[in-house]
Write a protein that holds these residues in place. Structure first.
Motif, PDB file in Angstrom:
ATOM      1  N   LEU A 186    -103.639  -0.627  24.548  1.00 31.97           N
ATOM      2  CA  LEU A 186    -103.860  -0.488  23.116  1.00 31.97           C
ATOM      3  C   LEU A 186    -103.501  -1.793  22.426  1.00 31.97           C
ATOM      4  N   THR A 187    -104.223  -2.099  21.343  1.00 29.28           N
ATOM      5  CA  THR A 187    -104.073  -3.383  20.672  1.00 29.28           C
ATOM      6  C   THR A 187    -103.187  -3.249  19.430  1.00 29.28           C
ATOM      7  N   ASN A 188    -102.155  -4.084  19.389  1.00 29.21           N
ATOM      8  CA  ASN A 188    -101.253  -4.151  18.237  1.00 29.21           C
ATOM      9  C   ASN A 188    -101.627  -5.356  17.377  1.00 29.21           C
TER      10      ASN A 188
ATOM     11  N   ILE B 282     -96.189   4.755  25.355  1.00 26.39           N
ATOM     12  CA  ILE B 282     -95.459   5.768  26.119  1.00 26.39           C
ATOM     13  C   ILE B 282     -95.578   7.134  25.463  1.00 26.39           C
ATOM     14  N   ASN B 283     -95.395   7.150  24.114  1.00 19.18           N
ATOM     15  CA  ASN B 283     -95.429   8.428  23.390  1.00 19.18           C
ATOM     16  C   ASN B 283     -96.785   8.713  22.757  1.00 19.18           C
ATOM     17  N   ASN B 284     -97.780   7.850  23.065  1.00 20.04           N
ATOM     18  CA  ASN B 284     -99.134   8.045  22.537  1.00 20.04           C
ATOM     19  C   ASN B 284     -99.115   8.188  21.011  1.00 20.04           C
ATOM     20  N   GLN B 285     -98.451   7.255  20.378  1.00 20.98           N
ATOM     21  CA  GLN B 285     -98.259   7.315  18.930  1.00 20.98           C
ATOM     22  C   GLN B 285     -98.712   6.010  18.282  1.00 20.98           C
ATOM     23  N   ARG B 286     -99.326   6.149  17.115  1.00 25.82           N
ATOM     24  CA  ARG B 286     -99.754   4.969  16.358  1.00 25.82           C
ATOM     25  C   ARG B 286     -99.041   4.956  15.005  1.00 25.82           C
ATOM     26  N   GLN B 287     -98.569   3.762  14.621  1.00 30.64           N
ATOM     27  CA  GLN B 287     -97.887   3.613  13.335  1.00 30.64           C
ATOM     28  C   GLN B 287     -98.539   2.493  12.537  1.00 30.64           C
TER      29      GLN B 287
ATOM     30  N   LEU C 110     -96.386   1.340   2.405  1.00 35.06           N
ATOM     31  CA  LEU C 110     -97.095   2.427   3.071  1.00 35.06           C
ATOM     32  C   LEU C 110     -96.612   2.540   4.510  1.00 35.06           C
ATOM     33  N   GLU C 111     -96.437   3.779   4.968  1.00 36.67           N
ATOM     34  CA  GLU C 111     -96.128   4.035   6.369  1.00 36.67           C
ATOM     35  C   GLU C 111     -96.865   5.291   6.804  1.00 36.67           C
ATOM     36  N   GLU C 112     -97.613   5.179   7.896  1.00 36.88           N
ATOM     37  CA  GLU C 112     -98.377   6.298   8.445  1.00 36.88           C
ATOM     38  C   GLU C 112     -98.097   6.433   9.934  1.00 36.88           C
ATOM     39  N   ILE C 113     -97.889   7.661  10.398  1.00 31.41           N
ATOM     40  CA  ILE C 113     -97.717   7.971  11.817  1.00 31.41           C
ATOM     41  C   ILE C 113     -98.678   9.107  12.156  1.00 31.41           C
ATOM     42  N   ASP C 114     -99.383   8.965  13.283  1.00 31.22           N
ATOM     43  CA  ASP C 114    -100.388   9.989  13.597  1.00 31.22           C
ATOM     44  C   ASP C 114     -99.796  11.207  14.303  1.00 31.22           C
TER      45      ASP C 114
END
Length: 771
Positions: free
Chosen positions: A355-357, A399-404, A443-447
């Motif tokens: 995944l690309t950061n 690892i946790n399959n999470q995007r922020q 702004l902060e978003e977590i999926d």
């Protein structure tokens, strides 16, 4: 080539350059006016003030050594076809022959107390500020180009505890407490490469003024300091351009006359790090990303690989100068600054998922200014500007399959109106109005889990100010006193801020000065979590809400004594500064207070000492700063005072510069005591993976020590074309300085120590041409 090989090669070039240049015979019938002026300053004990472009490409025959000062000025006027205005017995202003109004106003310059302060191009003014002219800049250890925000760190009382220009600490203050202005526009981003390179191109930014105390009431904000940068503001009627590169970036600039009334200035710079790998980039990469998501932190036991990284930065600045008449001038400028980073993270335990950061940081600034010379005494200016800062990050937790997603945006719209009235040769009055509307959003978003937080704050401030500047007829006394009143709409509150700067020459050698000021600011930077924005650009801008984020207010005073005789300058300045309204989140705690939000204050007391001796070709200086910097928070440490995170008790710089003909050399040593740190208790109960700490900031990191060396050489190919080459080594002995230490727990609950190291041995070379 090995590190030792690089050092030996540099030393050989260093001393062979001295030998070869001493052997040169440079006596010619005519010489550059700039070189002649330098000799005349020593011979006649005077100082020439001028814009570098004014005397560029002017060659004259050396004047007779037996000339009186009056005869000398007549000779220079005739041969150089310039105006040489004797302001007093020691200061002479050089200008192009222009209209009467401009000529009269030019004579109203502040007195220079000392020239070539530390190195060529740096001077100390009678009102306490330090002036830097990049076009005249000599050399400093470790620098081969006039990097603006690196240069000011050579001044006593100014350093960066982590070696970055995005964390400049002026007398114990945090970086967000510095007001950084570019052509009157507030800038919210100051660094490239996330703090290792100044974000401001020095080749068109001609004048920088730095004030640590006693600042003019023209300036709001900045409870610690003001760094005021100005691009060239005069029409030269000459085309000038230049280009260059080093091992980090390439750049170019041009000043292009459009007609007799208009000129455009353009500068651009871009990193070369995304397509050329250099040893300098390698060191910068390790320094910036050593404690970020890009690098595997020591406490992370899950195998993750980061690759396909792409990093670059650029900046572009443009300024249009248009003289409608001799009395009416319009200036339009804009600037954009950008940092960009992308990299892939691959989990070796999760089907090699990639995944690309991304991290983007940008500051856009634009403004228009109108200046009116009403007569020989009255001048007015009006400016409208906007400054927009945007920081965005997309961070994937493979690892946790999470995007922020995170974003911090600042929009600053400002209007400034100022009038200056020269009552007579001894008294000058300033008055004006300033309006600012600042909008800051976070702004902060977590999926997973679905979470969104968006906070937007708006603040409008109206300010009026008035100020008087007085210079005695004998030029021995200077005084500036003023008052600024800010009205903050959101809170319906007034803040009145008196400012004072006084200096008096006791005799030809001794001068004393007293500086004092009240200041306030409504913007600051905080850290929510240490891994925010990929752990690289952790700080985000916020606005005061007068509740858990109060308005920051400061009171400070300083008394200094200065001795200047026969090119020997000795200065001692004692100061005290009280700053209240800070939050614990703005201080970067990484101990038991990391997740605590509290309101407090700090007090710093200290002394800055400098001794600087200049010879014909050699300058050497020793500076020492002592300070005691303590926090008091309402609810931290049982409300007891404890040491500030930026409490650098002792700091010493010893440096030397040597110039002969076209060769400049510099060697310097920097030492300071280690910053405070908080160690864990020896006995731990880690059932909940919670670290138990000792008293806050009760220990110190190891002392910091660094040695830098640099050299530049100018090549002349004719009246219109010249070039320069440079080489430098930062931290020549490759000392492993620990600039920060903190502690974390691993998956087993064991405490892990994480040390952040300074830049290692970092070579750099440059080549530039001007035409």
């Amino acid at each position: 080539m090995s590190k030792k090989g690089i050092i030996y090669l540099f030393i050989i070039l260093f001393f062979s350059g001295i030998h070869s240049n001493i052997a040169q015979n440079t006596s010619e019938e005519t010489q550059p006016l700039a070189e002649i002026l330098t000799e005349l300053e020593t011979q006649y004990s005077v100082h020439f003030t001028y814009v570098d472009q004014t005397i560029a490409d002017i060659y004259i025959v050396k004047p007779d050594k037996n000339f009186t000062l009056e005869e000398l000025l007549d000779y220079l006027k005739s041969e150089a076809n310039l105006d040489f205005i004797l302001v007093d017995n020691h200061n002479i202003v050089i200008s192009k022959r222009m209209n009467p109004l401009s000529s009269i106003i030019t004579q109203k310059l502040e007195e220079v107390v000392i020239t070539n302060y530390l190195t060529k191009g740096i001077s100390r003014k009678s009102d306490g500020k330090t002036s830097i002219k990049t076009a005249d800049f000599g050399i400093l250890p470790g620098l081969i180009e006039p990097d603006i925000l690196q240069t000011i760190q050579a001044l006593p009382g100014i350093l960066s505890v982590d070696e970055t220009v995005s964390n400049i600490n002026v007398r114990g203050g945090t970086h967000d407490q510095n007001l950084i202005l570019w052509d009157g526009i507030k800038m919210y981003q100051s660094g490239h490469f996330f703090g290792l390179v100044s974000a401001f191109n020095p080749y068109l930014t001609t004048d920088i003024n730095v004030s640590k105390n006693g600042t003019s009431v023209i300036y709001g904000d900045g409870v610690s300091s003001v760094i005021d940068m100005q691009q060239s503001n005069s029409l030269d009627q000459d085309f000038k351009a230049g280009a260059g590169f080093n091992l980090i970036h390439a750049d170019g600039f041009a000043k292009v006359p459009l007609n007799k009334q208009a000129e455009i200035q353009v500068s651009a710079r871009r990193s070369v790090t995304d397509f050329i790998f250099t040893p300098t980039y390698d060191q910068y990469l390790q320094r910036v990303f050593q404690d970020s998501d890009f690098s595997n932190s020591e406490q992370n036991t899950t195998p993750i690989v980061s690759n396909n990284e792409r990093f670059y930065f650029y900046d572009i600045a443009t300024k249009l100068l248009y003289d409608i008449t001799d009395q009416d001038q319009v200036r339009v400028n804009f600037s954009t600054i950008n940092n960009s980073l992308t990299y892939d993270q691959i989990s070796l335990t999760n089907d090699n998922e990639s995944l690309t950061n991304t991290l983007e940081q940008n500051n856009f600034a634009g403004g228009i200014q109108y200046l009116k010379y009403w007569n020989s005494k009255l001048t007015t200016t009006a400016q409208l500007y906007i400054s927009n800062y945007d920081l965005k990050a997309i961070d994937f937790d493979v690892i946790n399959n999470q995007r922020q997603n995170q974003e911090n945006e600042v929009k600053d719209l400002g209007i400034k109106i100022n009038a200056t009235n020269h009552i007579d040769d001894n008294l000058k009055l300033h008055g004006g109005y300033q309006f600012n509307e600042v909008i800051i959003s976070n702004l902060e978003e977590i999926d997973i889990p679905d979470f969104t937080s968006f906070v937007r704050e708006v603040n409008r401030t109206h300010s009026i100010y008035g100020e008087a500047e007085f210079t005695s007829a004998d030029k021995n006394t200077y005084a500036r006193i003023g008052i600024r009143t800010n009205f903050i709409e959101k809170f319906s509150e007034f803040f009145t801020e008196p400012r004072l700067s006084v200096s008096h020459k006791l005799n030809n050698n001794f001068r004393f000065e007293f500086l004092a000021e009240f200041k306030s600011q409504t913007t600051s930077q905080i850290i929510d979590l240490q891994n925010d924005f990929l752990g690289i650009e952790k700080r985000r801008w916020i606005l005061s809400n007068n509740e858990d984020i109060p308005i920051i207010k400061s009171v400070q005073g300083a008394f200094g004594v200065h001795y200047n005789k026969n090119k020997l300058f000795i200065s001692a300045e004692a100061f005290i500064k009280n700053v209240e309204g800070i939050t614990s989140r703005s201080q970067g705690f990484q101990n038991q207070f990391q997740f605590v939000n509290d309101i407090g204050k700090y007090q710093v007391k200290g002394v800055d000492f400098l001794i600087n001796k200049q010879f014909e070709s050699f300058s050497t200086w020793l500076s020492y700063s002592f300070s005691n910097n303590d926090y008091t928070f309402d609810n931290l440490n049982n409300s007891n005072t404890f040491r500030n995170n930026l409490d650098i008790r002792h700091a010493v710089t010893f440096a030397n510069t040597y110039s002969i003909n076209n060769l400049n050399l510099a060697l310097g040593f920097n030492w300071h005591s280690g910053k405070p740190t908080t160690l864990p208790e020896e006995i731990q109960n880690n059932a909940n993976n919670i670290i138990e700490y000792k008293s806050p900031n009760s220990d110190n990191l190891s002392n910091y020590f660094r040695t830098d060396i640099s050299a530049t050489y100018k090549l002349k190919f004719g009246n219109k074309l010249d070039a320069s080459i440079g080489a430098s080594i930062w931290n020549i002995f490759d000392r492993k300085n620990i600039i920060n230490t903190y502690f974390a727990t691993d998956e087993n609950g064991d405490i892990v120590t994480i040390d952040n190291l300074s830049l290692g041995i970092t070579p750099n070379i440059s080549f530039r041409v001007r035409f």
